[in-house]
Design a protein around this motif. Structure first.
Motif, PDB file in Angstrom:
ATOM      1  N   HIS A 149      33.056  -0.921 -11.798  1.00  0.00           N
ATOM      2  CA  HIS A 149      34.689  -0.143 -12.180  1.00  0.00           C
ATOM      3  C   HIS A 149      34.883   1.454 -11.818  1.00  0.00           C
ATOM      4  O   HIS A 149      34.489   2.140 -11.665  1.00  0.00           O
ATOM      5  CB  HIS A 149      33.915   0.066 -13.734  1.00  0.00           C
ATOM      6  CG  HIS A 149      34.010  -1.542 -14.586  1.00  0.00           C
ATOM      7  ND1 HIS A 149      35.094  -2.107 -15.494  1.00  0.00           N
ATOM      8  CD2 HIS A 149      32.467  -1.900 -14.319  1.00  0.00           C
ATOM      9  CE1 HIS A 149      33.787  -3.375 -15.375  1.00  0.00           C
ATOM     10  NE2 HIS A 149      32.719  -3.435 -14.577  1.00  0.00           N
ATOM     11  N   GLU A 150      36.607   2.132 -12.140  1.00  0.00           N
ATOM     12  CA  GLU A 150      36.757   3.384 -12.035  1.00  0.00           C
ATOM     13  C   GLU A 150      35.708   4.468 -13.296  1.00  0.00           C
ATOM     14  O   GLU A 150      35.673   5.966 -12.847  1.00  0.00           O
ATOM     15  CB  GLU A 150      37.938   3.602 -12.319  1.00  0.00           C
ATOM     16  CG  GLU A 150      38.969   4.682 -12.093  1.00  0.00           C
ATOM     17  CD  GLU A 150      38.452   5.332 -10.717  1.00  0.00           C
ATOM     18  OE1 GLU A 150      39.562   6.860 -11.061  1.00  0.00           O
ATOM     19  OE2 GLU A 150      38.292   4.601 -10.002  1.00  0.00           O
ATOM     20  N   LYS A 151      35.404   3.052 -14.697  1.00  0.00           N
ATOM     21  CA  LYS A 151      35.905   4.212 -15.878  1.00  0.00           C
ATOM     22  C   LYS A 151      34.683   3.884 -16.038  1.00  0.00           C
ATOM     23  O   LYS A 151      34.738   2.366 -16.571  1.00  0.00           O
ATOM     24  CB  LYS A 151      37.470   4.695 -16.543  1.00  0.00           C
ATOM     25  CG  LYS A 151      36.535   6.042 -17.325  1.00  0.00           C
ATOM     26  CD  LYS A 151      37.910   5.963 -17.967  1.00  0.00           C
ATOM     27  CE  LYS A 151      37.953   6.809 -19.302  1.00  0.00           C
ATOM     28  NZ  LYS A 151      39.594   7.240 -20.365  1.00  0.00           N
ATOM     29  N   TYR A 169      36.545   5.118 -25.031  1.00  0.00           N
ATOM     30  CA  TYR A 169      36.817   5.302 -23.488  1.00  0.00           C
ATOM     31  C   TYR A 169      38.395   5.604 -22.867  1.00  0.00           C
ATOM     32  O   TYR A 169      38.627   5.989 -21.941  1.00  0.00           O
ATOM     33  CB  TYR A 169      36.739   3.550 -23.318  1.00  0.00           C
ATOM     34  CG  TYR A 169      36.868   2.537 -22.204  1.00  0.00           C
ATOM     35  CD1 TYR A 169      35.938   2.961 -21.024  1.00  0.00           C
ATOM     36  CD2 TYR A 169      38.660   2.287 -20.770  1.00  0.00           C
ATOM     37  CE1 TYR A 169      36.619   2.196 -19.429  1.00  0.00           C
ATOM     38  CE2 TYR A 169      39.251   1.978 -20.273  1.00  0.00           C
ATOM     39  CZ  TYR A 169      37.876   2.177 -19.672  1.00  0.00           C
ATOM     40  OH  TYR A 169      38.261   1.389 -17.748  1.00  0.00           O
ATOM     41  N   LYS A 172      40.077  11.341 -22.084  1.00  0.00           N
ATOM     42  CA  LYS A 172      41.267  12.183 -21.224  1.00  0.00           C
ATOM     43  C   LYS A 172      40.706  12.998 -20.472  1.00  0.00           C
ATOM     44  O   LYS A 172      39.394  13.792 -20.760  1.00  0.00           O
ATOM     45  CB  LYS A 172      42.471  12.684 -20.849  1.00  0.00           C
ATOM     46  CG  LYS A 172      43.519  12.147 -22.147  1.00  0.00           C
ATOM     47  CD  LYS A 172      44.278  11.206 -21.291  1.00  0.00           C
ATOM     48  CE  LYS A 172      44.774  10.156 -22.445  1.00  0.00           C
ATOM     49  NZ  LYS A 172      45.256   8.482 -20.821  1.00  0.00           N
ATOM     50  N   LEU A 173      40.018  12.423 -18.540  1.00  0.00           N
ATOM     51  CA  LEU A 173      39.676  13.782 -17.654  1.00  0.00           C
ATOM     52  C   LEU A 173      40.318  14.424 -17.211  1.00  0.00           C
ATOM     53  O   LEU A 173      41.384  13.336 -16.481  1.00  0.00           O
ATOM     54  CB  LEU A 173      38.472  12.385 -16.582  1.00  0.00           C
ATOM     55  CG  LEU A 173      37.303  12.109 -17.621  1.00  0.00           C
ATOM     56  CD1 LEU A 173      37.115  11.134 -18.912  1.00  0.00           C
ATOM     57  CD2 LEU A 173      36.032  11.986 -16.434  1.00  0.00           C
ATOM     58  N   ALA A 178      34.387  14.886 -12.684  1.00  0.00           N
ATOM     59  CA  ALA A 178      33.751  13.618 -12.749  1.00  0.00           C
ATOM     60  C   ALA A 178      33.171  12.665 -13.912  1.00  0.00           C
ATOM     61  O   ALA A 178      33.061  12.148 -14.207  1.00  0.00           O
ATOM     62  CB  ALA A 178      32.200  13.184 -11.617  1.00  0.00           C
ATOM     63  N   ASN A 234      34.155   9.279 -14.611  1.00  0.00           N
ATOM     64  CA  ASN A 234      34.898   8.920 -13.624  1.00  0.00           C
ATOM     65  C   ASN A 234      34.556   7.927 -12.294  1.00  0.00           C
ATOM     66  O   ASN A 234      34.267   9.419 -11.474  1.00  0.00           O
ATOM     67  CB  ASN A 234      36.188   9.975 -13.351  1.00  0.00           C
ATOM     68  CG  ASN A 234      37.076   9.480 -12.676  1.00  0.00           C
ATOM     69  OD1 ASN A 234      36.365   9.087 -11.176  1.00  0.00           O
ATOM     70  ND2 ASN A 234      38.440   9.417 -12.706  1.00  0.00           N
ATOM     71  N   THR A 236      35.021   7.003  -9.513  1.00  0.00           N
ATOM     72  CA  THR A 236      35.483   8.136  -8.277  1.00  0.00           C
ATOM     73  C   THR A 236      34.887   9.174  -8.119  1.00  0.00           C
ATOM     74  O   THR A 236      34.775   9.669  -6.682  1.00  0.00           O
ATOM     75  CB  THR A 236      36.941   7.450  -8.147  1.00  0.00           C
ATOM     76  OG1 THR A 236      37.446   6.284  -8.067  1.00  0.00           O
ATOM     77  CG2 THR A 236      38.039   7.908  -6.692  1.00  0.00           C
ATOM     78  N   GLU A 237      35.375  10.327  -8.298  1.00  0.00           N
ATOM     79  CA  GLU A 237      34.839  11.768  -9.022  1.00  0.00           C
ATOM     80  C   GLU A 237      33.691  11.328  -8.424  1.00  0.00           C
ATOM     81  O   GLU A 237      33.201  12.284  -7.510  1.00  0.00           O
ATOM     82  CB  GLU A 237      34.959  12.081 -10.579  1.00  0.00           C
ATOM     83  CG  GLU A 237      37.168  12.509  -9.578  1.00  0.00           C
ATOM     84  CD  GLU A 237      37.329  13.079  -8.634  1.00  0.00           C
ATOM     85  OE1 GLU A 237      36.543  14.148  -8.316  1.00  0.00           O
ATOM     86  OE2 GLU A 237      38.667  13.372  -8.115  1.00  0.00           O
ATOM     87  N   TRP A 238      32.592  10.948  -9.180  1.00  0.00           N
ATOM     88  CA  TRP A 238      30.908  10.854  -9.091  1.00  0.00           C
ATOM     89  C   TRP A 238      30.620  11.232  -7.651  1.00  0.00           C
ATOM     90  O   TRP A 238      30.005  11.925  -7.333  1.00  0.00           O
ATOM     91  CB  TRP A 238      30.924  10.177  -9.988  1.00  0.00           C
ATOM     92  CG  TRP A 238      29.592  10.261 -10.405  1.00  0.00           C
ATOM     93  CD1 TRP A 238      28.430   9.800  -9.776  1.00  0.00           C
ATOM     94  CD2 TRP A 238      29.185  10.808 -11.601  1.00  0.00           C
ATOM     95  NE1 TRP A 238      26.961  10.113 -10.175  1.00  0.00           N
ATOM     96  CE2 TRP A 238      27.101  10.489 -10.952  1.00  0.00           C
ATOM     97  CE3 TRP A 238      29.264  10.780 -12.778  1.00  0.00           C
ATOM     98  CZ2 TRP A 238      26.475  10.570 -12.437  1.00  0.00           C
ATOM     99  CZ3 TRP A 238      27.938  10.986 -13.556  1.00  0.00           C
ATOM    100  CH2 TRP A 238      27.211  11.064 -13.737  1.00  0.00           C
TER     101      TRP A 238
END
Length: 350
Positions: A149-151, A169, A172-173, A178, A234, A236-238
């Motif tokens: 999962h992305e989020k 959910y 907005k980030l 992250a 998030n 990906t950012e994490w």
């Protein structure tokens, strides 16, 4: 020979007609229901985006996880996938509870958390041993537990969700962030509650500013803290920012230098997050995290305010499955009794 030629001509004609029919269907988008093709279409539910929600099921407080899951499931039409994280010894119990109750309809995965990843990273503190439980640190390791999962939404077990989880959910980030949290200074209606129970809502309440390593961070002690009991992350950012490694670094430094302790406001799980995410997180709608319901057995919010809240959090010592506690009726609405009878509510008449 003439017969053979005729058959060949007929077959060729049929082939041409078939090709023409296929081309016609493609151009005019003939509905699949009218064609002879069998196409395995996903149902609308399967095509809908999955919302992963991570909740821990700890021994002695599994009823909390069950009530949280029940409240989420009952208040949304979204396609929620619950990741229920437990230790090896507790997993059979939570699985049996779900499969033998009305929650058997939910989509869920049970994930085992290995506490060995915490070896050497936690300073033992006898004053509040409950804050040192391994599952308190699951939120540090979200990318290792959740792969596809992305989020992701992470929730503490002592919450009740009264709104549609889809709304949370959809938080907005900002680019480069992250995670999203709730600021501890974000809701004026909670300020009186914070003052009345003597709870800290700044970095001073979590970090030991007598230590040089903390002063070197350059973070003002009056900076408003945030609560990591509700996280929209998030992945990906994490992973890109190596958040888990950063958190582990501060855990290890605390073992060596005692930079924060469980005698301070948030214990040892909140403080590393306050350091790592300082100035680098997005905000969650305040009504999606009404906190401090567990900080006093006497201090109460107004019923109207609580009815409007999207998410209630009994952070603090006074949990709604124990006694004394406040606003237990709002929590008990979603509690599902343990089929095995192991988990029981503590009430004045029990």
């Amino acid at each position: 020979i003439l017969l053979l030629v005729s058959v060949n001509q007929i077959l060729l004609l049929l082939l041409v007609l078939t090709v023409c029919a296929i081309l016609y269907n493609k151009v005019h988008q003939v509905p699949l229901a009218l064609s002879n093709e069998t196409v395995d279409l996903e149902s609308p539910e399967e095509m809908e985006e999955e919302i992963p929600v991570v909740i821990c099921a700890a021994a002695g407080r599994m009823g909390a996880a069950v009530a949280a899951i029940s409240s989420i499931y009952s208040n949304t039409e979204a396609n929620v996938l619950f990741y229920i994280v437990g230790l090896k010894t507790t997993i059979p119990h939570i699985r049996k509870w779900i499969e033998n109750s009305k929650l058997k309809e939910i989509k869920f995965k049970v994930v085992e958390f290995n506490p060995m990843v915490l070896k050497g990273k936690i300073r033992q503190d006898a004053s509040r041993p409950e804050l040192l439980q391994p599952l308190n640190f699951v939120r540090f390791y979200l990318p290792l537990l959740i792969q596809k999962h992305e989020k992701v939404i992470y929730l503490d077990d002592d919450v009740i969700v009264q709104g549609d989880i889809q709304e949370l959910y959809d938080t907005k980030l900002a680019p480069g962030h992250a995670a999203a949290f709730s600021d501890d200074c974000d809701l004026p209606s909670t300020h009186e509650m914070v003052r009345s129970v003597g709870m800290q809502n700044t970095y001073m309440g979590f970090l030991d500013y007598r230590k040089q390593a903390i002063r070197d961070l350059g973070i003002s002690p009056s900076t408003c803290s945030f609560n990591p009991g509700v996280i929209v992350a998030n992945m990906t950012e994490w992973k890109h920012q190596r958040i888990t490694k950063q958190l582990e670094k501060w855990m290890q430094r605390n073992v060596e230098e005692n930079l924060y302790s469980s005698t301070l406001g948030g214990g040892v799980a909140t403080s590393p997050m306050l350091i790592v995410f300082h100035g680098k997180y997005s905000s969650i709608n305040p009504m999606w995290h009404i906190r401090h319901l567990g900080w006093s057995p006497d201090a109460r919010y107004s019923e109207q305010f609580l009815q409007e809240a999207k998410l209630l959090h009994w952070n603090g010592r006074y949990k709604p499955w124990d006694y004394p506690s406040v606003h237990t009726d709002l929590w008990e609405n979603w509690f599902i009794p343990d089929p095995s009878g192991k988990f029981k509510l503590t009430r004045p008449d029990s």
